[in-house]
Write an enzyme that holds these catalytic residues in place. Structure first.
Site, mmCIF file in Angstrom:
data_model
loop_
_atom_site.group_PDB
_atom_site.id
_atom_site.type_symbol
_atom_site.label_atom_id
_atom_site.label_comp_id
_atom_site.label_asym_id
_atom_site.label_seq_id
_atom_site.Cartn_x
_atom_site.Cartn_y
_atom_site.Cartn_z
ATOM 1 N N THR A 145 0.845 -1.177 0.000
ATOM 2 C CA THR A 145 0.000 0.000 0.000
ATOM 3 C C THR A 145 0.889 1.238 0.000
ATOM 4 O O THR A 145 2.068 1.145 0.305
ATOM 5 C CB THR A 145 -0.866 -0.013 1.297
ATOM 6 N N GLY A 165 0.926 -1.595 5.073
ATOM 7 C CA GLY A 165 1.327 -2.847 5.672
ATOM 8 C C GLY A 165 0.251 -3.802 6.131
ATOM 9 O O GLY A 165 0.451 -4.496 7.129
ATOM 10 N N GLY A 166 -0.902 -3.890 5.466
ATOM 11 C CA GLY A 166 -1.904 -4.888 5.818
ATOM 12 C C GLY A 166 -2.303 -4.818 7.284
ATOM 13 O O GLY A 166 -2.635 -3.760 7.817
#
Length: 529
Positions: free
Chosen positions: A343, A425-426
Site C-alpha cells: 500500500t 502494511g496490511g
C-alpha cells in the site's frame, strides 16, 4: 538512517520521491493540499506499481482549517458476476489471489480523486485535472527508474503472478524482477491518464476509458462488468473519532479496519502511564492490538451488512471492559490470521492548514497481476478478502464491499496542533500507526518516531505460528522481557525493513510551520515550500 524533517509553510510526504515532488510542485503553484494529493496519487500510481495503481482503491481524511473533518470512501464492490456459486463451480475452496478471478471488485481510487477534487473546489481549489495529472502522464510516457523497493521485492504466489495476463510483458519483461537502474515506460497507461485529464475523471467509469476497461475485463474472464463500473460512485462518510487526553484521533469506519486502529489507542490509554520504549509501552500496545484485531475480525464488514454501530466499541464501557482483560505482565494467547498488503500512505498540509491523510492500494504487490491491454491498468485483488463461506463475516456477494486493511489516520491536539499520519502494511497498519503516534506523544520528534525500530505482531507469511517480529535495533533487554512475558520474539535480522511499513507524519502547530517526515524504509521523502 534517521530522516531529516522538513520545516516549511506547506509540505507533503510520500513513499516515492517523484510523488512528493509532484505534490510540492502543486503547492508551489498555489494548489491546496487536496490538489497536491491528487497529483501525488496519480504519480505514485505510475512509479510505484507494486504498491498501488489506478486499478485499486483509496481512502481519504481531510481536515479543514476550521476543524471540520471529511471522510471519503473510494472502494469498489464485488462485480455482478462475482458469486460464491461461480467460484465453487470452478473448483475453488477460496478466492484465488492472482489472475482474472482475483480481479473481482470495481476499482474505486479514481472515483475518490474526483470526489476529493469537488471538495477541493469548494475550499478554493482551482487547478485543472490536466495540470494535476501532468507529472504522472510525463513519467508514464517518458519513462521512470524502477524503484529500489520494486527491484528488491519478492512477490507472494509468484508463479500465479507471472501467469496473470499482461504481467510479465508489463512489469517483468525478462521473466524476473527488474534490476536496479532499469527504466520503464507505460505507454498505454499514459494514454489512459491523458484521456482522464482531457475528458474528466468520470470517464474512468462512464466514458471511453470505462468502455475499454470493461471490454478487457470481459475478455480476461473477470467478474466485473461495464454496468458495475457505470454504477460506481465514491462516497463521503463520517469518520470514526476517539477522544484521548490532550487530543482527538480519527480514522475511517467499516469496511476499513480504522476501528481497530482507534481501539488500540483507546485500550493502551486505559492501561496507565508507560515510559517511552519501556516494557509497559510495548507490551501494552501488543496486548491492545490482540483485542482490537479480535473485535475487527468479528465485526468489521460492509456497513450495509453490519450487525451494529461500530461506535459502540469506542464507548467508555466497552473500552474499560476490554482493557480490564489485559494482563499487565503476561501475554494473552492468540489465534491470528495474517493479512498481507502492499500500500502507499501519503500526507499533505498546505499553508492555510488544510490537511490530508490518504491511502491507496491494489492490495497484494501488483494486485491480481492482470494488466488490461487497452488501458495499461493493473487491477487490484482486494476481493480476496471475501470468503466463499456464506456464514463468514465477509462472504462474497455481488455489490458487497470487501474488508479493507486500508485506513488513513489523523489527530488534532488540544493545543491546536494537527497531525496527518499513517503507514502501509496490511494488518500492520494499525500497529505501526500506534507505535509512531505513541512515540511522538511520549516525547520523540517526528523523525525519531518514524525512524525508530518497529515490531509486527502476527503470523508471518508461510509460518505456522504467531510471533512478535522485530527489527534488529531494539534494546536486547526489552526483547528478553517481552519474550519472558509470553511474546515469542522473532528477529527479522534487518535494522530497517519495509516489512515493517512505510510510515509518514506531518504536523502543523496552531501558529507555525509544517513539519513533515517520511520513512527511511521507503523510496520517498517529505518536501515543502
Amino acid at each position: 538512517m534517521l530522516d531529516t524533517p522538513v520545516f516549511a509553510s506547506a509540505a507533503v510526504a510520500a513513499p516515492h520521491r517523484l510523488a512528493s515532488e509532484a505534490g510540492r510542485a502543486i503547492l508551489a503553484e498555489g494548489g491546496n493540499a487536496i490538489e497536491a494529493m491528487v497529483a501525488m496519487a496519480t504519480t505514485v500510481a505510475v512509479v510505484y506499481p507494486h504498491m498501488n495503481g489506478i486499478g485499486g482503491d483509496g481512502f481519504w481524511l481531510v481536515h479543514e482549517p476550521g476543524g471540520r473533518m471529511h471522510g471519503i470512501e473510494a472502494c469498489g464492490p464485488a462485480g455482478s458476476l462475482a458469486t460464491i456459486e461461480r467460484y465453487r463451480a470452478r473448483g475453488y475452496d477460496g478466492i484465488p489471489a492472482r489472475g482474472p478471478e482475483a480481479a473481482l471488485t470495481v476499482a474505486g481510487a479514481v472515483g475518490g480523486w474526483r470526489l476529493a477534487l469537488e471538495l477541493a473546489a469548494a475550499l478554493g481549489g482551482r487547478l485543472p485535472a490536466r495540470e494535476l495529472l501532468a507529472d504522472a502522464i510525463r513519467h508514464a510516457r517518458e519513462g521512470y527508474a524502477v524503484s529500489a523497493s520494486e527491484c528488491a521485492g519478492k512477490p507472494h504466489e509468484l508463479e500465479a503472478l507471472k501467469a496473470a495476463p499482461g504481467f510479465l510483458g508489463t512489469f517483468w519483461p525478462e521473466g524476473e524482477a527488474p534490476k536496479p537502474g532499469t527504466r520503464r515506460r507505460m505507454d498505454a497507461l499514459a494514454g489512459t491518464l491523458q484521456q482522464l485529464a482531457d475528458a474528466g475523471l468520470d470517464d474512468f467509469y462512464r466514458g471511453d476509458v470505462g468502455r475499454e476497461i470493461a471490454a478487457d475485463l470481459e475478455r480476461l474472464g473477470a467478474p466485473v462488468t461495464r454496468a458495475d463500473l457505470e454504477r460506481y460512485r465514491a462516497r463521503t462518510v463520517a469518520p470514526l473519532s476517539l477522544a484521548l487526553p490532550g487530543l482527538t484521533v480519527w480514522n475511517l469506519p467499516p469496511p476499513t479496519q480504522g476501528l481497530a486502529a482507534l481501539l488500540i489507542l483507546g485500550l493502551f490509554e486505559r492501561l496507565g502511564r508507560a515510559g517511552l520504549d519501556s516494557f509497559e509501552h510495548h507490551h501494552g500496545l501488543i496486548e491492545a492490538t490482540k483485542r482490537a484485531l479480535a473485535i475487527r475480525d468479528r465485526h468489521v464488514t460492509d456497513p450495509a451488512h453490519a450487525a451494529g454501530d461500530p461506535l459502540r466499541f469506542l464507548g467508555e464501557t466497552a473500552l474499560a471492559r476490554e482493557a480490564a482483560a489485559i494482563d499487565a505482565g503476561r501475554a494473552a494467547p492468540w489465534p491470528v490470521k495474517q493479512s498481507h498488503g502492499d500500500t502507499v500512505w501519503m500526507g499533505a498540509i498546505d499553508g492555510r492548514g488544510l490537511a490530508v491523510s490518504y491511502i491507496q492500494s491494489v492490495y497484494w504487490e501488483y494486485g491480481s497481476g492482470c494488466v488490461l491491454p487497452a488501458t495499461g491498468i493493473h487491477w487490484q485483488n482486494r476481493g480476496t478478502s471475501f470468503s466463499l463461506d456464506e456464514a463468514a463475516a465477509n462472504p462474497l456477494m455481488p455489490g458487497r464491499k470487501p474488508f479493507h486493511t486500508l485506513n488513513p489516520a489523523f489527530a488534532r491536539f488540544d493545543d491546536g496542533r494537527i497531525l496527518a499520519y499513517g503507514a502501509m502494511g496490511g494488518d500492520g497498519q494499525p500497529q505501526f500507526q500506534a507505535q509512531i503516534l505513541t512515540r511522538y506523544r511520549l516525547g520523540q520528534s517526528l523523525a525519531a518516531a518514524v525512524d525508530a525500530p518497529r515490531w509486527l505482531f502476527g503470523r508471518t507469511w508461510g509460518s505456522a505460528s504467531t510471533a512478535l517480529r522485530v527489527e534488529s535495533r531494539f534494546d536486547p533487554g526489552l526483547l528478553e522481557r517481552l519474550d519472558a512475558a509470553g511474546h515469542p520474539v522473532e528477529d527479522s535480522g534487518a535494522a530497517y525493513s519495509e516489512g515493517f511499513g512505510h510510515a509518514g507524519m506531518l504536523v502543523k502547530q496552531a501558529r507555525g510551520p509544517v513539519e513533515a517526515v517520511h520513512d527511511p524504509r521507503s523510496d520517498g521523502d517529505a518536501r515543502g515550500i
